[in-house]
Every structure is written in structure tokens, then in C-alpha cells.
Design an enzyme around this catalytic site. Structure first.
Site, PDB file in Angstrom:
ATOM      1  N   LYS A  25       1.084  -1.321   0.130  1.00 52.11           N
ATOM      2  CA  LYS A  25       0.020  -0.069   0.029  1.00 52.11           C
ATOM      3  C   LYS A  25       0.869   1.282  -0.079  1.00 52.11           C
ATOM      4  O   LYS A  25       2.215   1.217   0.481  1.00 52.11           O
ATOM      5  CB  LYS A  25      -0.731  -0.219   1.307  1.00 52.11           C
ATOM      6  CG  LYS A  25      -2.266   0.898   1.143  1.00 52.11           C
ATOM      7  CD  LYS A  25      -3.187   0.117   0.737  1.00 52.11           C
ATOM      8  CE  LYS A  25      -4.454   0.896   0.717  1.00 52.11           C
ATOM      9  NZ  LYS A  25      -5.692  -0.095   0.070  1.00 52.11           N
ATOM     10  N   GLY A  85     -24.666   2.846   3.111  1.00 52.63           N
ATOM     11  CA  GLY A  85     -23.588   3.588   2.122  1.00 52.63           C
ATOM     12  C   GLY A  85     -24.268   3.423   0.659  1.00 52.63           C
ATOM     13  O   GLY A  85     -24.013   2.068   0.332  1.00 52.63           O
ATOM     14  N   GLY A 113     -22.671   4.374  -2.262  1.00 58.26           N
ATOM     15  CA  GLY A 113     -21.533   5.064  -3.088  1.00 58.26           C
ATOM     16  C   GLY A 113     -21.415   4.096  -4.012  1.00 58.26           C
ATOM     17  O   GLY A 113     -22.336   3.403  -4.577  1.00 58.26           O
ATOM     18  N   ASN A 114     -20.150   4.135  -4.724  1.00 59.50           N
ATOM     19  CA  ASN A 114     -19.905   3.292  -6.061  1.00 59.50           C
ATOM     20  C   ASN A 114     -20.267   1.745  -5.774  1.00 59.50           C
ATOM     21  O   ASN A 114     -21.020   1.211  -6.650  1.00 59.50           O
ATOM     22  CB  ASN A 114     -18.366   3.273  -6.394  1.00 59.50           C
ATOM     23  CG  ASN A 114     -18.171   4.539  -6.936  1.00 59.50           C
ATOM     24  OD1 ASN A 114     -18.821   5.239  -7.574  1.00 59.50           O
ATOM     25  ND2 ASN A 114     -16.880   5.248  -6.633  1.00 59.50           N
ATOM     26  N   VAL A 115     -20.000   1.106  -4.684  1.00 61.98           N
ATOM     27  CA  VAL A 115     -20.107  -0.257  -4.519  1.00 61.98           C
ATOM     28  C   VAL A 115     -21.746  -0.533  -4.086  1.00 61.98           C
ATOM     29  O   VAL A 115     -22.305  -1.314  -4.535  1.00 61.98           O
ATOM     30  CB  VAL A 115     -19.266  -0.995  -3.262  1.00 61.98           C
ATOM     31  CG1 VAL A 115     -19.430  -2.360  -3.088  1.00 61.98           C
ATOM     32  CG2 VAL A 115     -17.778  -0.663  -3.812  1.00 61.98           C
TER      33      VAL A 115
END
Ligand code: NAD
Length: 349
Positions: free
Chosen positions: A80, A184, A186-188
């Protein structure tokens, strides 16, 4: 500050501190383990309050990537990178170039992808200065062409994981009529809602930004609920798809769902919360196992994209989870602990 004796330093192979005066870059790249292959992981940009905080984050996140890739049977290690700075004000082309050049110096030991604070467009820009990036190629999906964004693959993997968890805890394969609360949009979360709706599930959704939930409510007949109630609903599955540490001392006693299965990273505030969920007979689907669709997607981009092979690989999340659930039952251990053991068996082999 201590590094080798730091709590989150877990036999990391290499930690590199990078700086560039001209662009103001201050970044840390961590390679946790490369036994299975080059260390792939997102590049996070965040205005960390201290350098210690940035070090802690990169060490913890890179270690998590080793476990995630090993569990997903990828020939990848865990790494990371973090950039200290505000992505809204400090992210310039010069900074991204300096970061890419720093990554390039590692000769492919670390491969960067998007993460919080960086976008597919940023990674594409960085690809001019290093080939060691992933998640940048446009590809076909069931909703048309999509960018390198791994979110649809993550959402599909989460959908598959929910099926496995429902089979294990509720004893059936039927998503029709299943009650799911998604935190949530969002995108997912939004793409997961689309797939669950198509399979006949009933949905409850929440997001701190109300505009995110309107479309889901309209298109998929979802009920919008206040964010503070989403985890306490009387549903079959609670799917965290927002932020981390959502399973904690405050939320767990209020959970009514018998299954927790969602895409958010680091859902357990502390590992003891996994044991607490098990004690309450709530099936916890380990986050890094169920949300591996995105990294599997990036991996397939690297080995030559074939959509059929990608879907088959993501479908493997079902078998991985079934193995974890069976061992957790047999050994009377929390699912998260069993997942860690299996991942370690794979990357230390
Ligand atoms: P995103 O930023 O697109 O969506 C997150 C959504 O959660 C946002 O709409 C945000 O407003 C909402 N949110 C934040 N706090 C909330 C709260 N307290 N209550 C309700 N809603 C809240 O992120 P994403 O790409 O959809 O990722 C969702 C989660 O899945 C994150 O934890 C991410 O780390 C994890 N994840 C994502 C991927 C991927 O491929 N995108 C891969 C692995 C893991």
C-alpha cells in the site's frame, strides 16, 4: 518514532519513505509480503494529522492486502502507499508524477491502484511515468463499458458473498424476498443494490448524502432510512458499504440481522468484536474476503482481461467463504480469526 517495534509492524519486507521538494510529495510505500507475487495495493492520499498516523495506516493497510490477495488466490503480495496531504488542495500533476517516479524505483515490487483520495484518472496519469500501476483499463461489464474502476467487481463479489452467508446462516439460496439493509450508497453500495433488487431482495438504504439514496429508492423501490438506524433494522442481512469500524460496542447490541455481509474495509472496530458477533450467533462475513472482487478485477487486467475468467474467479468468493464458515463452525472460532489463519496458510506456504 519506533518502527520495527511499532504495533502495526508485522514483518514488513520493505517500507520506503519518499519525498520531493519541488512538488511537496511526502509519501510512504509499504511492501508487507511478496511471497506470492508483487505487492499490489491502493495509493491513499489523506491529510494525516501526524507522520505516526500515516505510518500506522500504511503498515496496517499493506498487511491487509497480503491477506486479501492470498485469500482470493491471486499471485500477488500485499502493499500500500499513502501520501500525506489533502487530495482536494495538494494533489497536483507534479505530485502525481513524483509519486509515480518513486514507485517506479521499486522496479515492480509495488503496484499502485486507486484508493481514497486518488482516482482512476490519477492512476492513469501516473501510468505515463511508471508501468507499475493497475486498475486503469476500460473493460466491458453487464452495464456497458466501464473504466478501470474496480467498484462493480467489488459489488458483484459482495453479492456472491451475501449468497454464501445466507446459505450458511439461513439455510437457503433464495434471495427473492430477502431483507437487506445497505449502509452507504456509493460506488459499491449502489451497484450492490441494483443486483440485489434484480434478484428479488427487499432493500433499506442509508447514506449521509441524501442525494445518493434517491436514485436507489426510485429505481429499486428501496426504503430510505436515517443513517443512525440502518444497522438496527429488523432485516436478514446488514451490508456495511460505507466506512470502517461500524461493528463496535455501540452497534453490535442493536443488530437484529443474523448476517453481516458488506464491502466496507475494516468493519470490526477491534478483533474482539468478531468474537462478540459469533457469541450472538450473528454470522460475520470477513470484509477482506467478501470485498476482494476489486483486487481480482485489477489482477485480471494485468494477466490479460477475460470477462468469463474474471467472473469465475470472483465466484470463488463463495467457496472461500463456505470454507471459512465450515472451519469456524467446526473449530468454534470467529469467522475473522479463521479467515486470517487460512490466508496465512496460503501466503506462508
Ligand atoms: P464511496 O465513497 O463511493 O461510497 C461510500 C458511501 O458511503 C458514500 O456515498 C458516503 O456518503 C457514504 N457514507 C459515509 N459515511 C456514512 C455513514 N456513516 N452512513 C451512511 N453512509 C455513509 O466508496 P465505495 O467505493 O463505494 O466503497 C465503499 C466501501 O467499500 C469502503 O469502505 C471501501 O473502502 C470499501 N471497498 C471498496 C472497494 C471498491 O472497489 N470501490 C473495494 C474494496 C473495499
Amino acid at each position: 518514532m519506533a518502527v520495527f517495534s511499532a504495533q502495526d509492524f508485522a514483518d514488513h519486507e520493505q517500507v520506503v519513505f519518499c519525498s520531493d521538494d519541488k512538488s511537496g510529495l511526502k509519501a510512504i510505500i509499504a511492501v508487507h509480503n511478496s511471497n506470492l507475487g508483487p505487492a499490489l495495493g491502493g495509493c491513499r492520499m489523506w491529510p494525516y494529522a501526524s507522520e505516526e498516523e500515516a505510518v500506522r495506516d500504511v503498515l496496517r493497510l499493506s498487511r491487509g492486502m497480503t491477506y486479501k490477495s492470498a485469500m482470493a488466490n491471486l499471485k500477488l503480495g500485499g502493499g500500500k502507499s499513502v501520501v500525506i496531504g489533502n487530495p482536494r488542495s495538494d494533489k497536483t500533476p507534479a505530485l502525481l508524477e513524483a509519486l509515480a517516479r518513486a514507485i517506479d524505483k521499486l522496479n515492480g515490487r509495488y503496484i499502485a491502484a486507486e484508493d481514497s483520495g486518488t482516482s482512476v484518472a490519477d492512476i492513469k496519469y501516473m501510468s505515463q511515468f511508471t508501468q507499475h500501476v493497475g486498475g486503469t483499463t476500460d473493460k466491458p461489464s453487464d452495464t456497458g463499458m466501464r473504466s478501470g474502476d474496480p467498484s462493480p467487481a467489488t459489488a458483484y463479489g459482495t453479492f456472491v458473498g451475501i449468497k454464501a452467508a445466507v446459505k450458511e446462516r439461513l439455510g437457503h439460496d433464495q434471495l427473492n424476498g430477502l431483507k437487506v439493509a445497505i449502509q452507504g450508497m456509493g460506488n459499491v453500495g449502489a451497484d450492490l443494490a441494483r443486483q440485489l433488487h434484480a434478484a428479488g431482495a427487499r432493500l433499506w438504504v442509508a447514506d449521509i448524502h441524501p442525494e445518493q439514496t434517491h436514485r436507489t429508492a426510485e429505481e429499486y423501490g428501496a426504503t430510505v432510512v436515517p443513517t443512525e438506524n440502518i444497522f438496527a433494522l429488523d432485516v436478514d442481512v446488514f451490508a456495511p458499504c460505507a466506512m470502517g469500524a461500524v461493528l463496535n460496542d455501540e452497534t453490535i447490541p442493536r443488530l437484529k440481522a443474523r448476517v453481516v455481509a458488506g464491502a466496507a474495509n475494516n468493519q470490526l472496530a477491534e478483533s474482539r468484536h468478531g468474537a462478540e458477533l459469533a457469541r450472538r450467533e450473528i454470522l460475520y462475513t470477513p470484509d477482506y474476503v467478501i470485498n476482494a472482487g476489486g483486487i481480482i478485477d485489477i489482477y485480471h487486467e494485468r494477466i490479460g482481461f477475460d470477462r468469463v475468467a474474471l467472473i469465475k474467479h470472483i465466484d470463488g468468493i463463495y467457496d472461500n467463504l463456505m470454507e471459512i464458515f465450515a472451519r469456524a463452525r467446526a473449530e468454534k472460532k470467529p469467522t475473522g480469526e479463521v479467515a486470517d489463519t487460512i490466508a496465512e496458510e496460503r501466503f506462508r506456504r
